[in-house]
Design an enzyme around this catalytic site. Structure first.
Site, mmCIF file in Angstrom:
data_model
loop_
_atom_site.group_PDB
_atom_site.id
_atom_site.type_symbol
_atom_site.label_atom_id
_atom_site.label_comp_id
_atom_site.label_asym_id
_atom_site.label_seq_id
_atom_site.Cartn_x
_atom_site.Cartn_y
_atom_site.Cartn_z
ATOM 1 N N HIS A 242 0.793 -1.229 0.000
ATOM 2 C CA HIS A 242 0.000 0.000 0.000
ATOM 3 C C HIS A 242 0.833 1.291 0.000
ATOM 4 C CE1 HIS A 242 -3.460 -2.507 1.247
ATOM 5 N NE2 HIS A 242 -2.643 -3.056 2.132
HETATM 6 C C1 BDR Z 1 -2.417 0.547 5.742
HETATM 7 O O1 BDR Z 1 -2.561 0.010 7.057
HETATM 8 C C2 BDR Z 1 -1.319 -0.306 7.585
HETATM 9 O O2 BDR Z 1 -1.378 -1.515 8.283
HETATM 10 C C3 BDR Z 1 -0.337 -0.309 6.435
HETATM 11 O O3 BDR Z 1 0.947 0.075 6.846
HETATM 12 C C4 BDR Z 1 -0.931 0.678 5.476
HETATM 13 O O4 BDR Z 1 -0.510 1.996 5.770
HETATM 14 C C5 BDR Z 1 -3.150 -0.335 4.772
HETATM 15 O O5 BDR Z 1 -4.502 -0.395 5.098
#
Ligand code: BDR
Ligand code: CA
Length: 315
Positions: A242
């Site tokens: 992400h």
């Molecule tokens: C986001 O949530 C976190 O766990 C990850 O680092 C990312 O920023 C994805 O939903």
């Protein structure tokens, strides 16, 4: 080269770590600071992890500031099951040589933005938005001084990843997200609709593993950990990566399609807490002050990661 001044607000986190490796190696950025927030793991660990990662990358020139240890009005919630108990997957924690910079992350954001030309400092936010919300509360006028605020957060077509409705970063501190989006800053959201297109396939991970630099090895090891965990928990062979998305957009906007919109965050309902209501119809919303990423060129994002983590260290 005219470099983009950038502050990275993050909660490392395995995908935050990949985003940091991308940013550390991209010569297009003047990295002003990393500000840590409690999110995936508590802030003491996210700040330490940011310091570990900058040491691995040889970027101790970038100050790390510790920020908020809890959301504006919720109990802290972690995501250790997806990132490991220490936050960085299989990477063994160590105490980095250099400490955090003096001062609070909120004050660092304010000082760095308010002392530079208006709109010249970009923010990449890849954790709960608590630090930025607190900075906006403390410094009236900050929203207008900020450059683009590129955020990993939000859920729409893809549904949520922490509940049926919500993505983790927004769900963890929905009040902060609501305040940031209502502040008038130039927010560009990379939600799950975009980031679920950026998958660490076996081939992409293996390609990173052949590069042979510390930055590339670190990025690849984060993806290997996610591959294992997401197989176990979600059943996906190729985990989404992400957090590099907002950084990749700042480097190469043409890799993303964006649509103008008005985004509001559900803060009251227990059922849909943290849902991002993304309205594209101006007639309904009145104004369309935000942008929402609708699609991503994943090969292009991985090419940026490979170039930035490669031997030359710049793109
Ligand atoms: C986001 O949530 C976190 O766990 C990850 O680092 C990312 O920023 C994805 O939903
Ligand atoms: Ca994150």
């Amino acid at each position: 080269m005219n470099r983009q001044s950038l502050i990275i607000d993050c909660d490392p986190g395995v995908d935050d770590a990949v985003a940091l490796m991308l940013a550390f190696g991209a010569g297009e950025f003047e990295l002003l600071a990393i500000t840590a927030v409690g999110g995936n793991v508590p802030v003491g660990k996210t700040a330490r992890n940011a310091r570990m990662l900058r040491q691995i990358a040889g970027r101790e020139d970038v100050p790390v500031f510790m920020g908020a240890d809890r959301p504006l009005r919720r109990e802290p919630a972690g995501a250790g099951e997806f990132h490991g108990a220490e936050g960085l997957g299989d990477l063994t924690p160590f105490e980095p040589d250099a400490p955090c910079a003096d001062g609070h992350a909120v004050d660092a954001i304010i000082d760095l933005v308010m002392t530079r030309p208006a709109r010249s400092v970009a923010l990449a936010v890849m954790g709960p938005m608590t630090n930025l919300a607190l900075a906006l509360r403390k410094a009236p006028g900050l929203a207008e001084r900020l450059g683009p605020v590129a955020v990993m957060g939000g859920a729409r077509s893809e549904g949520g990843n922490i509940t049926a409705s919500a993505e983790f970063n927004i769900w963890a501190d929905p009040d902060a997200a609501a305040e940031v989006l209502a502040s008038g800053c130039d927010a560009v959201l990379f939600g799950l609709d975009a980031t679920h297109q950026v998958r660490a396939t076996e081939q992409r991970i293996a390609a990173l593993e052949t590069i042979g630099t510390a930055k590339a090895e670190t990025a690849a090891s984060m993806m290997r950990f996610s591959q294992r965990i997401e197989r176990e928990i979600v059943g996906w062979d190729a985990p989404p990566v992400h957090d590099p998305c907002p950084v990749a957009w700042l480097l190469k906007p043409e890799l993303f399609e964006l649509a103008r919109c008005h985004i509001r965050v559900e803060t009251e309902s227990d059922l849909t807490r943290g849902h991002t209501a993304v309205e594209f119809r101006e007639a309904v919303a009145g104004t369309l002050p935000h942008r929402w990423a609708t699609s991503t060129d994943a090969d292009g994002v991985f090419a940026l990661i490979a170039a930035a983590t490669g031997a030359a260290g710049t793109i």
